[in-house]
Design an enzyme around this catalytic site. Structure first.
Site, short mmCIF file in Angstrom:
data_model
loop_
_atom_site.label_atom_id
_atom_site.label_comp_id
_atom_site.label_asym_id
_atom_site.label_seq_id
_atom_site.Cartn_x
_atom_site.Cartn_y
_atom_site.Cartn_z
N ASP A 45 -18.51 48.69 12.58
CA ASP A 45 -19.17 48.75 13.88
C ASP A 45 -19.35 47.35 14.46
OD1 ASP A 45 -21.14 47.76 12.20
OD2 ASP A 45 -22.66 49.23 12.73
N LEU A 100 -21.21 48.08 8.18
CA LEU A 100 -22.13 48.76 9.10
C LEU A 100 -23.38 47.91 9.24
CD1 LEU A 100 -22.08 52.36 7.57
CD2 LEU A 100 -20.89 51.64 9.64
N HIS A 101 -23.84 47.72 10.47
CA HIS A 101 -25.09 46.98 10.62
C HIS A 101 -25.85 47.31 11.90
CE1 HIS A 101 -22.60 44.55 13.30
NE2 HIS A 101 -23.72 44.04 13.79
N ARG A 102 -25.22 47.94 12.89
CA ARG A 102 -25.87 48.11 14.18
C ARG A 102 -27.00 49.14 14.08
NH1 ARG A 102 -23.60 45.50 18.38
NH2 ARG A 102 -21.53 44.63 18.01
#
Length: 372
Positions: free
Chosen positions: A289, A210-212
């Site tokens: 994501d 996850l990073h967005r």
């Protein structure tokens, strides 16, 4: 005909750029008519992780580092534009080559076009149709001002034509991310000991990334995902290399204690490319994501659940192993159960994702720049 090689300023800024640029630099090294100059904007500011990626990918060290660091979109983009413009004015290249959709991509393309220097955009034409994503704006604007548009799929080319971009600018070459994957997968399997370290060699496990910002900066979205992740980890161990930004949000929103207490969740720091590729290649499923991971899992044949309402890489859904599930906990759990029951999505490798995209890019540029 040119009497000296054409200088190409090759821009990287964040980790995904490294995987895309590495095969291009390698292909340019074998092209006598091109002289690549690697420029790192410093958008990805973790020096140790940057070094690990350069080492894993076998990339040369950048000749120029703009040392921009992190910050709000406007400040970061402005600093890159200002510092890169100075470099271009001091030593103008024949072409600026940018990859992907990060702030470095649009800032360096814009600096170049204002100085009447040609721009090549690798991974052009991807569209999510979600203009709330900063990356979508970066893609659209970069494509509008580029002279060479290198696409990963035929659908990306259709997007560009629909936006009025001339056919002569569009080149369907395949996916340079896959060039890197195909070259380094054998080495990752041979050298990485990540699964042995985690005690997961030969065992089923899932990988989560996850990073967005639109996901991790929203407390409701991140809490909903964490609420799904814990029961999911009772069905299959989850290996989670935590992005620094996401770790900060998990701590800020009070979610980290529950994740640390869940025995089925393995929280790791960011990993180098070889370790991460080994994790992906042997995973039973991946939740992400990330657009690039959607592509990599498609080639590796690993079922992928995209934790977003849309994707800019529809070829991974139409032909690959990707399913867009959003953040609906029931949908996620249902798809996970289907995969664990042996009913996971089976795909095929898209056209021209054959490990030779960089060769095609360099061939186009060699012909065009030699003729100038």
């Amino acid at each position: 005909m040119k009497t000296k090689p054409a200088r190409v300023a090759c821009v990287v800024g964040a980790r995904p750029n490294f995987m895309k640029m590495a095969p291009i630099l390698e292909a340019m090294a074998g092209a006598p008519g091109l002289e690549p100059v690697l420029i790192h904007t410093g958008q990805h500011y973790d020096r140790e992780m940057s070094k690990a990626f350069f080492d894993d990918l076998g990339m040369p060290r950048p000749q120029v580092d703009l040392n921009v660091g992190s910050g709000p979109h406007g400040r970061q983009t402005g600093l890159i534009l200002e510092r890169f413009e100075r470099i271009l004015m001091e030593s103008p290249p024949d072409l600026v080559l940018v990859v992907g959709d990060v702030n470095s991509t649009i800032a360096c393309a814009l600096a170049a076009v204002k100085l009447h220097i040609g721009v090549a955009h690798v991974e052009a034409g991807l569209r999510s149709r979600n203009r709330e994503m900063a990356e979508e704006i970066n893609r659209i604007l970069t494509d509008r001002i580029s002279d060479f548009l290198f696409t990963t799929s035929r659908a990306a080319g259709e997007n560009l034509r629909a936006e009025g971009i001339g056919e002569e600018k569009i080149h369907f070459v395949g996916n340079v991310m896959i060039d890197t994957l195909r070259r380094l997968e054998p080495r990752a399997r041979r050298e990485s000991t990540i699964l042995e370290t985690l005690g997961l060699e030969g065992a089923p496990y899932a990988v989560l990334t996850l990073h967005r910002p639109e996901l991790v900066d929203d407390p409701g979205s991140l809490k909903a995902l964490a609420a799904t992740l814990i029961p999911l980890s009772r069905k299959i161990p989850v290996v989670y290399p935590v992005h620094p930004r996401t770790r900060n949000r998990l701590e800020e929103f009070g979610l980290m204690p529950d994740l640390l207490a869940a025995p089925g969740i393995r929280l790791l720091g960011p990993r180098g490319y070889l370790d991460f590729l080994r994790l992906l290649a042997d995973a039973r499923l991946v939740l992400t994501d990330s657009g690039g991971i959607q592509e990599e899992t498609t080639v590796l044949g690993v079922p992928c659940l995209t934790l977003r309402p849309e994707t800019e890489r529809p070829v991974t859904v139409l032909e690959g192993t990707n399913i867009v599930v959003g953040l609906d906990g029931r949908r996620i759990m249902g798809e996970v159960e289907s995969i664990l029951a042996g009913k996971g999505k089976r795909g095929r490798v898209p056209e021209l994702w054959d490990g030779r995209a960089a060769e095609r890019i360099v061939a186009v540029l060699s012909r065009a720049l030699a003729a100038d």
